[in-house]
Design an enzyme around this catalytic site. Structure first.
Site, PDB file in Angstrom:
ATOM      1  CE1 TYR A  10      -4.194   1.800   0.611  1.00  0.00           C
ATOM      2  CE2 TYR A  10      -2.735   3.266   1.831  1.00  0.00           C
ATOM      3  CZ  TYR A  10      -3.948   3.020   1.217  1.00  0.00           C
ATOM      4  OH  TYR A  10      -4.923   3.993   1.202  1.00  0.00           O
ATOM      5  CE1 TYR A  45      -0.051   8.352  -0.783  1.00  0.00           C
ATOM      6  CE2 TYR A  45      -0.176   5.991  -0.386  1.00  0.00           C
ATOM      7  CZ  TYR A  45      -0.798   7.194  -0.617  1.00  0.00           C
ATOM      8  OH  TYR A  45      -2.164   7.253  -0.702  1.00  0.00           O
TER       9      TYR A  45
END
Length: 726
Positions: A473, A477
């Protein structure tokens, strides 16, 4: 093109050349006039005054408008071409033209905008000639402000942008938009001025004057000196007298001043330039290319052995300064945390922290945010400071509640450059509920009732392990803020923006505003991890430095080293005492500097093995560096070599000189027949050990310990000395 005005205001029989052609062969701004006659209004004018009056004429401005219309494919009104029938045949004059990307060419295009009159054109030309790198900024600000409020407001915006990009002082004007040559010139001027003050004033007085002057130019945050600086002013004076040090300060200050000016004029947004300006991206790319070029020409070699060397470019590429290595290490540590969380049945939560509305300069549509204007136009660093303050308050309250989360924090920009934080943290379910309550209360304590605060200020996502891992996940980023690897679209920067392209903009944003992008929360020391990875061989228990360790202690130390060497962050955390262990309770601690006992170690000649650096090149105390690890009062030296950075040419010359010295020694030994003497010495040594076997007529060699047991059987010296010639 030449224009002959018969009865105009410029006077008869005067040839008026085009704007682009008003240059001499050397490319200067001097106009080339075909005839020396001047009108009464231009009489007595020379040089720049004459050119200024000449360019203020109406035919000249009309010509500029037509040239601008031709360049941009725009049809002007027929009434503006009243002078077209009066155009005479062009006079063939050889003139030089400016380079297409020169400052003069940019000034030509900006001054030729069909906005306002002659004075407005002169203003546009003057500001662009002062800041040629920012011509795109001035063009956008001027045109947008003219379309909204008129030419007077456009002129005022251009003046304000010009003032924000420069500062005047005792040493003249410094422009934050200058190139490297401009930085070098001003840095040299400042360093020489510091030297003159030191030579003519009391040193404390000179330091006060230098610090006040540096503050005026934006190079120092305060204009006063501390008591420590007053007691010992020389380190600070040495820095301000060093051109290279001042140049680094100029680059850093100019970077964030340019960023603040662009943000103030709404030049950074998803519609204009996401995260940062194109100028900042180009400067960052140029600086990185220059750094690579410089590193490629440097070599780091061992002070004691010139042949023990490595290229600086290869050394940097092999470290975490390499983006690929940095991303790989972050993902390794993140996956290790997740593995530890699964073993302890901890939950993973993904948090988002956003600043209040007053820190955002523009909306998504590119219009200015009135709340930001009313708040005094806070900068990106102000927003980062607000987030840091909130995070510190959250950490204090969580520590009081004995909540110890572990994970990572990421900082990335909104489209207008305002920072926001993401965090992936691991903790127990009971602690998570209380921790989220603390975070929400702290984030909404400031302007919590403004529109959208409860929806956007603080967001929480519980990561379901059945749908995916926390590492997967967060990989987006991590990669988006490093190199954009395998991310795809960057929706924050625009619908068509690709993360592999916007990663360079994020890097420039981070560099301009000194933003720390990644921070580890909890867990063992990553510095200890990196220092242990420098020890590639197994720690021998027979080592004199480790002889006082028990077998259990030696096993614990070797367990930590093997985990770090294998790149297993989860095993490393367990070996160091767990993911929630305090820094003082970790198995191995990083030691900065060298213990006094180690400093007294000498070699066989009495020379100190390690001479720690205690002073900087400016004369003040040097900061301690990580030199090794401490385990159970045993110091492990991980940086046993002193390295010297030099150019490849000097290093190759040093290697050649060393080899020449070795060859000379061999030549001298050969000429003096030392080799023969060495052979004779070896023969004498063997003769002392030799015993003749008279039966087999061979020589037997025995060490001195065996000779003490007496002569072997079969050897009968008979009181006669051994002679190999018998």
């Amino acid at each position: 093109m030449a224009i002959q005005v018969a009865d105009g205001r410029l006077g008869s029989s005067m040839t008026f050349t085009s704007y682009a052609a008003q240059r001499t062969l050397d490319g200067s701004r001097a106009a080339v006039i075909s005839k020396p006659h001047r009108s009464p209004s231009l009489a007595g004018l020379k040089g720049e005054e004459y050119l200024t009056a000449l360019r203020s004429s109406e035919p000249y401005m009309a010509m500029l408008r037509e040239q601008w219309a031709q360049d941009n494919g725009v049809q002007l009104d027929v009434a503006t071409k009243w002078w077209r029938p009066q155009v005479a045949a062009p006079v063939e004059v050889v003139r030089g033209s400016p380079a297409p990307f020169s400052a003069e060419a940019q000034a030509d295009k900006f001054a030729a905008l069909p906005i306002g009159g002659a004075d407005d054109a002169k203003l546009r030309e003057r500001v662009v000639l002062r800041h040629p790198a920012c011509v795109g900024w001035f063009t956008h600000v001027y045109q947008s402000r003219n379309a909204l409020l008129g030419v007077q407001s456009a002129n005022e915006a251009a003046r304000r942008l010009d003032e924000s990009l420069s500062v005047h002082g005792e040493l003249g004007e410094f422009r934050y938009s200058a190139d490297d040559d401009g930085f070098d010139t001003f840095a040299r001027r400042f360093a020489e001025h510091t030297g003159r003050l030191v030579a003519t004033r009391h040193h404390v007085v000179a330091l006060r004057l230098v610090v006040a002057l540096a503050h005026h130019y934006g190079l120092n945050p305060v204009d006063t000196i501390t008591e420590e600086q007053a007691d010992d002013p020389y380190p600070t004076l040495n820095r301000w007298a060093d051109m290279a040090w001042v140049r680094r300060r100029l680059r850093g200050v100019s970077a964030h001043r340019l960023y603040d000016a662009a943000r103030e004029h709404a030049l950074i947004s998803a519609r204009m330039a996401a995260y940062t300006t194109d100028l900042s991206v180009a400067r960052r790319a140029f600086r990185l290319a220059r750094n690579d070029e410089t590193l490629s020409a440097l070599v780091a070699h061992n002070v004691d052995d010139v042949f023990d060397a490595v290229g600086m470019k290869e050394a940097v590429d092999a470290s975490v300064s390499n983006r690929t290595n940095r991303r790989a290490e972050l993902m390794t540590r993140l996956s290790g945390f997740e593995k530890c969380a699964k073993e302890q049945r901890h939950v993973a939560i993904f948090l988002t922290f956003t600043c209040p509305s007053r820190f955002h300069s523009v909306h998504r549509n590119g219009t200015a945010n009135q709340n930001w204007i009313e708040a005094g136009r806070p900068s990106v660093r102000d927003a980062q400071a607000w987030l840091i303050n909130c995070w510190n308050n959250i950490r204090k309250r969580a520590d009081e509640a004995e909540i110890k989360p572990y994970g990572f924090r990421f900082a990335e920009p909104h489209h207008d450059g305002t920072p926001h934080w993401h965090a992936v943290l691991f903790m127990s379910t009971q602690q998570a509920k209380q921790y989220l309550k603390i975070c929400r209360e702290q984030m909404l304590a400031d302007s919590g009732n403004e529109p959208g605060a409860k929806q956007h200020r603080f967001k929480v996502v519980f990561i379901d392990p059945r749908k995916g891992s926390a590492c997967g996940y967060c990989s987006k980023y991590v990669a988006k803020n490093i190199d954009g690897y395998a991310v795809g679209k960057d929706h924050e920067a625009g619908k068509r923006a690709k993360a592999i392209d916007t990663a360079a903009r994020v890097d420039a944003w981070k560099s301009d505003n000194r933003i720390r992008q990644f921070q580890q929360i909890g867990g063992p020391s990553v510095t200890a991890w990196r220092e242990l990875r420098r020890i590639r061989t197994e720690l021998d228990q027979e080592n004199p430095m480790l002889k006082d360790l028990t077998p259990e202690q030696h096993f614990a130390l070797e367990n930590v080293r093997k985990a770090a060497d294998a790149g297993d962050w989860a095993a490393f955390c367990c070996a160091m005492g767990g993911v929630q262990v305090r820094r003082n309770d970790q198995t191995v601690k990083v030691h900065y500097g060298i213990p006094e006992a180690m400093q007294m170690l000498c070699d066989e000649d009495g020379v100190l093995l390690r001479t720690p650096r205690t002073k900087t090149q400016y004369g003040d105390r040097a900061a301690l560096r990580a030199m090794g690890l401490m385990f159970c009062d045993v110091f492990l030296l991980t940086r046993a070599k002193d390295w010297l950075i030099t150019s490849k040419e000097k290093w190759e010359a040093a290697c050649k000189k060393t080899m020449e010295g070795i060859n000379d020694q061999f030549d001298v030994l050969h000429e003096e027949k030392v080799y023969q003497f060495m052979e004779y010495e070896a023969y004498e040594a063997m003769q002392q050990m030799a015993i003749c076997d008279h039966q087999s007529r061979v020589w037997l060699l025995y060490p001195d310990s065996d000779r003490l047991a007496g002569s072997p059987l079969g050897c009968e010296p008979g009181g006669v000395g051994l002679d190999p010639c018998l």
